[in-house]
Write an enzyme that holds these catalytic residues in place. Structure first.
Site, PDB file in Angstrom:
ATOM      1  CG  HIS A 165      -1.986  -1.017   1.157  1.00 28.50           C
ATOM      2  ND1 HIS A 165      -3.125  -0.839   0.405  1.00 28.50           N
ATOM      3  CD2 HIS A 165      -2.096  -2.241   1.709  1.00 28.50           C
ATOM      4  CE1 HIS A 165      -3.886  -1.910   0.510  1.00 28.50           C
ATOM      5  NE2 HIS A 165      -3.282  -2.771   1.298  1.00 28.50           N
ATOM      6  CG  ASP A 222     -17.754  20.853   7.143  1.00 27.90           C
ATOM      7  OD1 ASP A 222     -16.595  21.309   7.038  1.00 27.90           O
ATOM      8  OD2 ASP A 222     -18.015  19.746   7.625  1.00 27.90           O
TER       9      ASP A 222
END
Ligand code: XMP
Length: 504
Positions: A165, A222
């Protein structure tokens, strides 16, 4: 903006991280399902992710190999992706019985671009059960592990595979491997927040048209970025801020002012009394949450009516975790039929989620690009149920008042001592136990305040911050002397896990 580095998701827990890393390298990347290969437009490169399945399983995830080859772009298979490609090229994979998970060593063998510049022995992170058992003709081993098992392959021009990975930090030179791979891509699409902002403004205008959007704001990062984006796009918007009475000291007024300072007028709906009444006598944390969540949605839709469009500040990780999460939905940890209404609206195409392709820090960058002040984009997270999760036991106006005052003192000190921006989240909570103290000549019998300051990257784990004693001493003195009803101040030195960030 449609050209991407396409990451095909075979179900690895790290798929999203690959997207993230590619963006960190400065390129625009998105995640696609294996069946969506034909929807990737004309990607500059394709990365096939890892996955938990075995290629030998009957209905193992597959890819349209002919289509992939016809794309004519560099392809990198990671773990499962590598095994799948090996089979497609005519080789074989041997199913493993146990899953190997952990660090390993990569020894780069020959020249070539993929492993260029890596150390002679490079630490990698492996997670697999199957292994490549037979290579097809023409395949070249680019790197192997200490047992001489191939961990990096090239089958033909442009087709690469790695059995580790590169996206996790335990693969020490993983970013270099990704960078090398992307250097093979022709004219890869750059990810720059400025041009992404223009793209978002354009698509918001197109999506909204003449309709009116309702946007819930809370003062959090947000929803503030979302609000500013809609505002800059010049579409018709109603900004609604529900004050549930569980906000911090002067918070509602400050948020209103902050929006005013960037030209946005918001509708403040003060329903504190309603919420306090609904919470009277309730002590169970989940019941508190449920009541707050239910009432919040009720009030929101009472004010919003039946809007043409609802804007939600859903971010990329939410989209991937669950198709149903969103800024309002995620406030509610428990089910509620008004949530169904949001889902229904979504099904009708009446929910827009312009931030859905962004990670949290990218949202902050977008906020800056849109001209939001640092005080807004750098704000600590604040839970949807507000001070309720910082007030174990029954919530009363007196207790909330104590928390507000203590919190304002603590946060004010963190800001003035330049600690606020080095901390992920900080607050004061009230411990609902009265203990004995001495105030003046009299015995007191009052509450304790617990201060908490943590660092974290994703709120999944957290560590307490080693604040200077001197700062803690000052916070304690000011709270003990300035906040009636408190005779003890504690500093919370619990990590998450096993503790959580909030008290409830
Ligand atoms: P915990 O306490 O679970 O918090 O370690 C992790 C992060 O989530 C926030 N938090 C919430 N946010 N509704 C929210 O919108 C909630 O019910 C809630 N509970 C915790 C918390 O402030 C921290 O940032």
């Amino acid at each position: 903006m449609d050209r991407t580095i396409a990451v095909i998701d075979f179900g690895s827990q790290y798929s999203q991280l690959i997207v993230r890393r590619v963006r960190e390298l400065g390129y625009y990347s998105r995640l696609y399902q294996p069946g969506e290969l034909d929807q990737t437009g004309s990607p500059a490169a394709v990365i096939l992710s890892g996955g938990p399945r075995s290629t030998s399983e009957k209905d193992a995830p597959d890819i349209d190999f002919e289509y992939l080859k016809a794309m004519g772009v560099p392809v990198l298979g990671v773990c499962y992706g590598m095994q799948l490609l090996n089979i497609k090229f005519g080789g074989a994979v041997c199913p493993g019985h146990t899953r190997e998970y952990g660090p390993a060593t990569l020894i780069p063998l020959s020249g070539g671009t993929l492993l260029q510049g890596l150390s002679e022995r490079s630490q990698i992170w492996m997670s697999h059960s199957d292994t490549v058992s037979q290579l097809p003709e023409g395949a070249v081993v680019l790197g192997e592990n200490l047992d001489s098992i191939p961990v990096a392959l090239q089958w033909c021009e442009g087709f690469y595979g790695i059995q580790f990975h590169p996206e996790v930090t335990h693969s020490e030179e993983g970013m270099l491997v990704l960078k090398n791979f992307l250097s093979l891509a022709k004219d890869p699409p750059k990810f720059e927040i400025e041009s992404f902002k223009d793209h978002l403004l354009e698509s918001v205008r197109e999506e909204v048209g003449e309709r009116t959007v309702v946007c819930g704001v809370s003062g959090g990062v947000d929803s503030s970025v979302l609000a500013k984006l809609l505002f800059e796009a010049g579409v018709k918007v109603r900004y609604i801020f529900v004050d549930h009475g569980l906000l911090r000291k002067d918070e509602a007024q400050e948020v209103v002012k902050q929006f005013e300072s960037v030209g946005i007028e918001i509708e403040l709906v003060d329903v504190s009394e309603k919420f306090l009444a609904r919470l009277e006598g309730v002590t169970d944390p989940e019941e508190k949450r449920r009541r707050i969540g239910d009432l919040f949605i009720d009030v929101f839709f009472d004010v919003a009516g039946d809007p043409d469009l609802l804007a939600q500040g859903t971010l990329y990780p939410d989209v991937i975790e669950s198709a149903t999460s969103g800024s309002i939905a995620s406030r509610i940890k428990t089910h509620h039929n008004r949530v169904d209404r949001i889902l229904e609206m979504k099904a009708d195409g009446r929910v827009i989620e312009p931030l859905h392709e962004l990670f949290k820090d990218e949202v902050r960058d977008l906020g800056r690009a849109l001209g939001l002040p640092e005080a807004v984009v750098g704000r600590h997270p604040f839970p949807g149920p507000g001070l309720a999760v910082r007030c174990p036991g029954e919530i009363t106006p007196d207790k909330l008042e104590i928390i507000r005052e203590a919190d304002a003192i603590f946060i004010g000190l963190l800001k003035s001592r330049d600690w606020y921006d080095h901390v992920w989240q900080a607050y004061a909570a009230l411990i609902p136990v009265r203990t004995v103290g001495v105030k003046g000549d009299e015995r007191s019998y009052e509450y304790a305040i617990s201060l908490r300051a943590v660092v974290s990257t994703d709120a999944m784990t957290a560590n307490w911050v080693h604040l200077p004693y001197e700062l803690l001493a000052e916070a304690s003195n000011r709270i003990l002397n300035g906040v009636p009803g408190v005779n003890r101040v504690l500093y919370d030195i619990s990590t998450k896990p096993p503790a959580s960030i909030e008290w409830e």
